[in-house]
Design a protein around this motif. Sequence first.
Motif, mmCIF file in Angstrom:
data_model
loop_
_atom_site.group_PDB
_atom_site.id
_atom_site.type_symbol
_atom_site.label_atom_id
_atom_site.label_comp_id
_atom_site.label_asym_id
_atom_site.label_seq_id
_atom_site.Cartn_x
_atom_site.Cartn_y
_atom_site.Cartn_z
ATOM 1 N N GLU A 199 48.304 -0.500 57.120
ATOM 2 C CA GLU A 199 48.340 0.508 56.250
ATOM 3 C C GLU A 199 48.342 -0.449 54.970
ATOM 4 O O GLU A 199 47.461 -0.170 54.128
ATOM 5 C CB GLU A 199 49.595 1.382 56.158
ATOM 6 N N GLN A 200 49.052 -1.634 54.877
ATOM 7 C CA GLN A 200 48.946 -2.342 53.761
ATOM 8 C C GLN A 200 47.592 -3.066 53.843
ATOM 9 O O GLN A 200 46.972 -3.248 52.680
ATOM 10 C CB GLN A 200 49.960 -3.348 53.785
ATOM 11 N N THR A 249 44.900 -0.792 52.481
ATOM 12 C CA THR A 249 44.740 -0.487 51.100
ATOM 13 C C THR A 249 44.408 -1.621 50.382
ATOM 14 O O THR A 249 43.689 -1.459 49.434
ATOM 15 C CB THR A 249 46.493 -0.152 50.751
ATOM 16 N N GLU A 280 44.047 -9.243 52.778
ATOM 17 C CA GLU A 280 45.250 -9.961 53.189
ATOM 18 C C GLU A 280 44.690 -11.065 54.150
ATOM 19 O O GLU A 280 43.687 -10.875 54.786
ATOM 20 C CB GLU A 280 45.875 -8.957 54.179
#
Length: 230
Positions: free
Chosen positions: A214-215, A218, A226
């Motif tokens: 999820e991170q 996003t 990331e």
Amino acid sequence: MIQAVIFDMDGLMFDTEALSKKSWLVVGREMKLPITDEILHRVIGMNAARVEQECMAYFGPDFDYHRFRALAADYMSRSFDENGVPVKRGLRELLAFLRKNRYKTAVASSSSRATVEHHLKATGLESYFDTLVCGDMVKQSKPAPDIFLKAAEALGVKPQNCLVLEDSANGIRAAHAAGIPVIMVPDLIEPTNELRQLAWMVCESLCDVLPVLEQQHTAELSGGEEQTDG
């Protein structure tokens, strides 16, 4: 950018490695064989042909591998008939997230295609996967990278844009050799220093993988990304 997630099956999606270990111990007692953690852990993640090679080397040339395998398979089949295929915590929620956000998905399992299809159908999860690559579809077993490279190719996604989820040492090594970031979700084997270095990260369960993705999702939507290098 992560565009696809490739799942191992036994020990990662389904709690079947523990059942397999129990079947080996039961059949080992019946056949008077010394079943140790050494041989059990050595073969986790390998396909049937490679398991046979390892067992023959470990138990010797008189070992009746085919009888052993048939008895162990019968034990597991009876367990599935009685209790169903046990699904790991967090799997359904993770698959729902991946479908909602249009990630491509694959199963890359050292089990046979028949076994993979059985487990997915029994748990109602077959529709969540775009492709299956199984142990009887590749020449080289994990820890060789073949199965993950074939899964990425089948999905039409570059290896570096995939993510592998794995529980076994052989699977972690295979994903790393394929150049695919991998999250280790330990099952029977605890993460060693070697495996921690090869993996992008270690998550206690699939429940912990979901917030990571999820991170990541996003961050990618907002223009950032990331780091997923192992």
